[in-house]
Every structure is written in C-alpha cells, then in structure tokens.
Design an enzyme around this catalytic site. Structure first.
Site, mmCIF file in Angstrom:
data_model
loop_
_atom_site.group_PDB
_atom_site.id
_atom_site.type_symbol
_atom_site.label_atom_id
_atom_site.label_comp_id
_atom_site.label_asym_id
_atom_site.label_seq_id
_atom_site.Cartn_x
_atom_site.Cartn_y
_atom_site.Cartn_z
ATOM 1 C CG HIS A 1 -24.233 1.169 -34.237
ATOM 2 N ND1 HIS A 1 -25.500 0.977 -34.742
ATOM 3 C CD2 HIS A 1 -24.138 2.501 -33.993
ATOM 4 C CE1 HIS A 1 -26.140 2.122 -34.773
ATOM 5 N NE2 HIS A 1 -25.343 3.079 -34.350
ATOM 6 C CE LYS B 1 -44.035 13.035 -31.080
ATOM 7 N NZ LYS B 1 -43.311 13.913 -30.223
ATOM 8 N NE ARG C 1 -21.939 8.172 -38.292
ATOM 9 C CZ ARG C 1 -23.153 8.046 -37.775
ATOM 10 N NH1 ARG C 1 -23.992 7.194 -38.277
ATOM 11 N NH2 ARG C 1 -23.524 8.783 -36.754
ATOM 12 C CB SER D 1 -29.889 3.562 -37.059
ATOM 13 O OG SER D 1 -28.904 2.887 -36.339
HETATM 14 P P1 ADP Z 1 -27.501 8.669 -32.317
HETATM 15 O O1 ADP Z 1 -28.763 8.032 -31.877
HETATM 16 O O2 ADP Z 1 -26.753 9.438 -31.281
HETATM 17 O O3 ADP Z 1 -27.599 9.345 -33.659
HETATM 18 P P2 ADP Z 1 -26.569 6.128 -33.234
HETATM 19 O O4 ADP Z 1 -27.318 5.178 -32.379
HETATM 20 O O5 ADP Z 1 -26.960 6.173 -34.669
HETATM 21 O O6 ADP Z 1 -26.494 7.530 -32.571
HETATM 22 O O7 ADP Z 1 -25.031 5.775 -33.176
HETATM 23 C C1 ADP Z 1 -24.341 5.811 -31.960
HETATM 24 C C2 ADP Z 1 -22.921 6.164 -32.180
HETATM 25 O O8 ADP Z 1 -22.308 5.132 -32.943
HETATM 26 C C3 ADP Z 1 -22.699 7.441 -32.984
HETATM 27 O O9 ADP Z 1 -22.620 8.544 -32.165
HETATM 28 C C4 ADP Z 1 -21.372 7.174 -33.632
HETATM 29 O O10 ADP Z 1 -20.361 7.504 -32.701
HETATM 30 C C5 ADP Z 1 -21.341 5.687 -33.811
HETATM 31 N N1 ADP Z 1 -21.635 5.251 -35.166
HETATM 32 C C6 ADP Z 1 -22.842 4.983 -35.705
HETATM 33 N N2 ADP Z 1 -22.734 4.561 -36.976
HETATM 34 C C7 ADP Z 1 -21.410 4.563 -37.262
HETATM 35 C C8 ADP Z 1 -20.637 4.244 -38.412
HETATM 36 N N3 ADP Z 1 -21.218 3.851 -39.557
HETATM 37 N N4 ADP Z 1 -19.285 4.379 -38.330
HETATM 38 C C9 ADP Z 1 -18.730 4.806 -37.177
HETATM 39 N N5 ADP Z 1 -19.393 5.120 -36.068
HETATM 40 C C10 ADP Z 1 -20.718 5.002 -36.097
#
Ligand code: ADP
Length: 164
Positions: free
Chosen positions: A17, A41, A90, A127
């Site tokens: 992120h 949840k 990704r 995450s």
């Molecule tokens: P969500 O809750 O929508 O799954 P995340 O909170 O995990 O999203 O991540 C938010 C955004 O950050 C993702 O939609 C993606 O665009 C970006 N993102 C997350 N992890 C990565 C990564 N490892 N490399 C590039 N972009 C990422």
C-alpha cells in the site's frame, strides 16, 4: 489541482500500500487515502485503528492525507472534488475485478480510474495474506512497517487468548 484517492480497507496497511501511495503522491498534487469504514465482521482492526496506522505510515508524504468513508466511493469523490481513483494491480484476480468496478464508477460520476502496476517485490502482498501467515506464526516483519507488525502481533495474541 489534480487530486486522487487511494481507496481500500487497509486491514492493516502493508508495504505494498505504502508503495502505491508514494507513487500516487508523485503523480498527483494531492492524494487522499480513503479507508472504507463500512461495517464488516471480518476486520482485525477498527476503522480508527486502520486510519491511525495509515496516518503514521504516510506521515512522510507532504501531499497525502488519510480519511474514512462510508457508502459509495464515487460520492466521497464528488464531495471532495476528486476526479481520479488510483488502484494498484497485482495478480490476475485484480485484472478481473477492477475493470468492471472502474467502468461502474465512471458511469456513476465524472471519475477516472488510474491503474498502476504493483512493484514486483510486492506483487504477492495483500493484507489478508499477511494476517493469515502471521496468525500461523509466519514472519511478516519485512512486509509491513515495524509499528504495524507490533500492533498485528499484539492483536493476534489478544484474539487467540479470547478464543482460548
Ligand atoms: P481491498 O480492501 O479493496 O481488498 P486493500 O485494502 O487490500 O483493498 O488494498 C487497497 C488497494 O491497494 C487495492 O485495491 C490495490 O489497489 C492496492 N494494493 C494493495 N496491495 C497492493 C500491492 N501489494 N501492490 C500494489 N497495490 C496494492
């Protein structure tokens, strides 16, 4: 003023992120990291905790702010004068999921989605995976900032104690 939003749930923020936010901050005049705080949840951290961790993680970027949003991202964009949504891409699953979302958002309001390819070293990083690996004792210390790693370890220990 070119303003973009980086949306997500950030449960918790990872180095992937931060990489995307840093690159967004170089492309746009202002970047708002928008933390989805809709009720769910399945979150490990509360909205306030996720926002606080992101503020700490993004403290070094002058043109980046962190905010929470509920409801539609496009409404948040309209309310904040944002015309660009920036997303990292990704795996193949992102390529399936993101274009329809981008087209839907464009049809709802005057907003363009900008896709940035993940940096290769973070292409596997999510995450959900960090939480799963950490829960089973795997070392995720290289994948999240130190303070996030400490918070993650503490929260997982609390959860494990709750579940006996
Ligand atoms: P969500 O809750 O929508 O799954 P995340 O909170 O995990 O999203 O991540 C938010 C955004 O950050 C993702 O939609 C993606 O665009 C970006 N993102 C997350 N992890 C990565 C990564 N490892 N490399 C590039 N972009 C990422």
């Amino acid at each position: 003023m070119r303003r973009a939003v980086c949306p997500g749930s950030f449960d918790p923020v990872t180095n992937g992120h931060i990489d995307i936010v840093q690159r967004a901050s170089a492309l746009f005049d202002e970047v708002v990291v928008a933390v989805g705080v809709n009720k769910s949840k399945n979150r490990l951290f509360t909205p306030e905790e996720r926002i606080e961790m992101l503020r700490e993680a993004c403290a070094g970027f002058d043109n980046v702010t962190v905010d929470g949003f509920t409801g539609l991202l496009t409404d948040f964009c309209a309310q904040n004068g944002i015309h660009a949504i920036l997303k990292g891409l990704r795996a193949v699953s992102d390529f399936d999921y993101e274009p329809p979302m981008a087209q839907m958002n464009a049809s709802l309001t005057d907003v363009e989605t900008v896709f940035v390819p993940t940096s290769p070293e973070y292409s596997f990083l999510a995450s959900s995976l960090v939480k799963e690996v950490a829960m089973f004792g795997g070392d995720v210390s290289a994948l999240v900032p130190d303070f996030v790693h400490r918070a993650l370890t503490k929260r997982l220990a609390e959860r494990a104690a709750e579940q006996g």
